[in-house]
Each structure stands twice: as C-alpha cells, then as structure tokens.
Motif scaffolding. Structure first.
Motif, mmCIF file in Angstrom:
data_model
loop_
_atom_site.group_PDB
_atom_site.id
_atom_site.type_symbol
_atom_site.label_atom_id
_atom_site.label_comp_id
_atom_site.label_asym_id
_atom_site.label_seq_id
_atom_site.Cartn_x
_atom_site.Cartn_y
_atom_site.Cartn_z
ATOM 1 N N VAL A 83 13.039 50.166 58.765
ATOM 2 C CA VAL A 83 14.261 50.944 58.946
ATOM 3 C C VAL A 83 15.375 50.361 58.095
ATOM 4 O O VAL A 83 16.094 51.082 57.415
ATOM 5 C CB VAL A 83 14.669 50.978 60.445
ATOM 6 N N SER A 84 15.507 49.027 58.117
ATOM 7 C CA SER A 84 16.515 48.372 57.287
ATOM 8 C C SER A 84 16.036 46.979 56.911
ATOM 9 O O SER A 84 15.239 46.373 57.615
ATOM 10 C CB SER A 84 17.862 48.292 58.022
ATOM 11 N N VAL A 85 16.542 46.497 55.776
ATOM 12 C CA VAL A 85 16.157 45.182 55.269
ATOM 13 C C VAL A 85 17.414 44.343 55.104
ATOM 14 O O VAL A 85 18.369 44.763 54.462
ATOM 15 C CB VAL A 85 15.435 45.304 53.907
ATOM 16 N N ASN A 86 17.412 43.166 55.723
ATOM 17 C CA ASN A 86 18.504 42.197 55.562
ATOM 18 C C ASN A 86 17.954 40.976 54.836
ATOM 19 O O ASN A 86 16.833 40.997 54.338
ATOM 20 C CB ASN A 86 19.085 41.828 56.921
ATOM 21 N N ALA A 87 18.710 39.904 54.809
ATOM 22 C CA ALA A 87 18.306 38.712 54.063
ATOM 23 C C ALA A 87 16.949 38.173 54.518
ATOM 24 O O ALA A 87 16.014 38.078 53.724
ATOM 25 C CB ALA A 87 19.373 37.637 54.192
ATOM 26 N N ASP A 88 16.840 37.799 55.781
ATOM 27 C CA ASP A 88 15.599 37.216 56.294
ATOM 28 C C ASP A 88 14.966 38.043 57.397
ATOM 29 O O ASP A 88 13.899 37.688 57.891
ATOM 30 C CB ASP A 88 15.858 35.806 56.830
ATOM 31 N N VAL A 89 15.618 39.126 57.806
ATOM 32 C CA VAL A 89 15.150 39.919 58.940
ATOM 33 C C VAL A 89 14.981 41.373 58.511
ATOM 34 O O VAL A 89 15.801 41.920 57.777
ATOM 35 C CB VAL A 89 16.150 39.822 60.116
ATOM 36 N N VAL A 90 13.907 41.977 58.983
ATOM 37 C CA VAL A 90 13.640 43.390 58.736
ATOM 38 C C VAL A 90 13.656 44.101 60.082
ATOM 39 O O VAL A 90 13.034 43.642 61.037
ATOM 40 C CB VAL A 90 12.255 43.574 58.068
ATOM 41 N N GLU A 91 14.389 45.202 60.162
ATOM 42 C CA GLU A 91 14.339 46.013 61.368
ATOM 43 C C GLU A 91 13.287 47.087 61.121
ATOM 44 O O GLU A 91 13.325 47.788 60.111
ATOM 45 C CB GLU A 91 15.688 46.659 61.669
ATOM 46 N N ALA A 92 12.336 47.187 62.045
ATOM 47 C CA ALA A 92 11.219 48.107 61.861
ATOM 48 C C ALA A 92 11.043 48.983 63.081
ATOM 49 O O ALA A 92 11.365 48.587 64.204
ATOM 50 C CB ALA A 92 9.942 47.325 61.595
ATOM 51 N N LYS A 93 10.527 50.173 62.858
ATOM 52 C CA LYS A 93 10.280 51.135 63.926
ATOM 53 C C LYS A 93 8.782 51.148 64.206
ATOM 54 O O LYS A 93 7.981 51.425 63.310
ATOM 55 C CB LYS A 93 10.771 52.516 63.495
ATOM 56 N N ILE A 94 8.410 50.860 65.463
ATOM 57 C CA ILE A 94 7.012 50.886 65.859
ATOM 58 C C ILE A 94 6.645 52.281 66.374
ATOM 59 O O ILE A 94 5.585 52.799 66.091
ATOM 60 C CB ILE A 94 6.731 49.824 66.945
ATOM 61 N N ASN A 95 7.572 52.879 67.128
ATOM 62 C CA ASN A 95 7.397 54.216 67.679
ATOM 63 C C ASN A 95 8.748 54.911 67.610
ATOM 64 O O ASN A 95 9.733 54.321 67.150
ATOM 65 C CB ASN A 95 6.875 54.116 69.113
ATOM 66 N N ASP A 96 8.852 56.131 68.099
ATOM 67 C CA ASP A 96 10.103 56.870 67.989
ATOM 68 C C ASP A 96 11.291 56.137 68.609
ATOM 69 O O ASP A 96 12.355 56.064 68.023
ATOM 70 C CB ASP A 96 9.957 58.252 68.635
ATOM 71 N N ASN A 97 11.118 55.588 69.785
ATOM 72 C CA ASN A 97 12.231 54.939 70.475
ATOM 73 C C ASN A 97 12.116 53.418 70.496
ATOM 74 O O ASN A 97 12.833 52.769 71.253
ATOM 75 C CB ASN A 97 12.326 55.456 71.913
ATOM 76 N N VAL A 98 11.222 52.866 69.719
ATOM 77 C CA VAL A 98 10.992 51.419 69.753
ATOM 78 C C VAL A 98 11.293 50.818 68.384
ATOM 79 O O VAL A 98 10.609 51.095 67.400
ATOM 80 C CB VAL A 98 9.537 51.094 70.154
ATOM 81 N N ARG A 99 12.323 49.987 68.328
ATOM 82 C CA ARG A 99 12.669 49.266 67.101
ATOM 83 C C ARG A 99 12.633 47.777 67.384
ATOM 84 O O ARG A 99 13.069 47.331 68.446
ATOM 85 C CB ARG A 99 14.053 49.667 66.609
ATOM 86 N N VAL A 100 12.137 47.025 66.428
ATOM 87 C CA VAL A 100 12.060 45.573 66.572
ATOM 88 C C VAL A 100 12.612 44.916 65.324
ATOM 89 O O VAL A 100 12.651 45.509 64.251
ATOM 90 C CB VAL A 100 10.603 45.102 66.804
#
Length: 127
Positions: A83-100
């Motif tokens: 979903v988004s990329v930062n310096a050392d952390v990536v926000e990712a979507k596993i399912n429609d309502n689940v982001r990690v």
C-alpha cells in the motif's frame, strides 16, 4: 574459469614440491607452509563469500524497487499487496480490511504477474 583452475592446480603442486626429496631443508619453508592455507582462503572467498554478497545486493536492489500495488511474499509466508513504502517499513494489505506494517528486510520476494492484464487471481475467484 579454466585458467583459474589451472592456476589453482599449479599452486597446489608448487606447495607439494617444496618438500620433495633432494630439496634443502629450509627451502621455501614459510611460503610452502602458508600455501595450502592461502588456497583455502581463496576457495572460501570465491565459492562462499562472493555469491552471498551478490545475493545480498540483489535482495537490496529488489527492496529498493518496491512500489505501490506490488504483490509480495514475506519470509513468514504471508502474501500481501504493498500500500505504501517508507524508509524501513512497508504497509501492506493482506485482505480488504486488514493492513499490516512489515519491516522491509523481511520481504522474501516480489511476485510478478504473468501479463500486464493478467493479475494473480485463483480460478475460483475469477468465476
């Protein structure tokens, strides 16, 4: 590569011939004793250290090229979409309502779709 093996083989023979019959006792003692050790270090560098460094550089290049909507697999086995990329952390979507949030270094690989128009979707969902 053949030249490398020829040189390595000749160095092995050189270290063995230092202590041949008829040679003076002190001839090439220090150099001849270090030769097998040097050959072992060269072997470990060429066949263990260099390939690992190359693999690490390729993995870092893959992590630097991450962008939104890439499909990834983490080292823990999770499939996700970036979903988004930062310096050392990536926000990712596993399912429609689940982001990690995932640490970049734990991303094992990026899944490439077969065609630009063909997304990675199982047959059951397509129907």
């Amino acid at each position: 590569m053949l030249k490398f093996y020829t040189v390595l083989f000749s160095l092995c023979l050189l270290s063995g011939n230092v202590f041949a019959d008829g040679a003076p006792a002190g001839a090439g003692g220090a150099f001849g004793g270090l030769m097998p050790l040097l050959i072992i270090f060269v072997f470990f560098y060429l066949f263990l250290v260099r390939p690992q460094q190359k693999q690490r550089k390729e993995h870092q290049k893959m992590l630097d090229a991450l962008k939104k909507d890439d499909k990834i697999i983490t080292s823990g086995g999770l499939y996700a979409t970036v979903v988004s990329v930062n310096a050392d952390v990536v926000e990712a979507k596993i399912n429609d309502n689940v982001r990690v949030k995932i640490v970049k270094s734990t991303i094992a690989s990026v899944i490439l779709p077969q065609n630009k128009n063909d997304a990675v979707t199982p047959e059951i969902i397509k129907k």
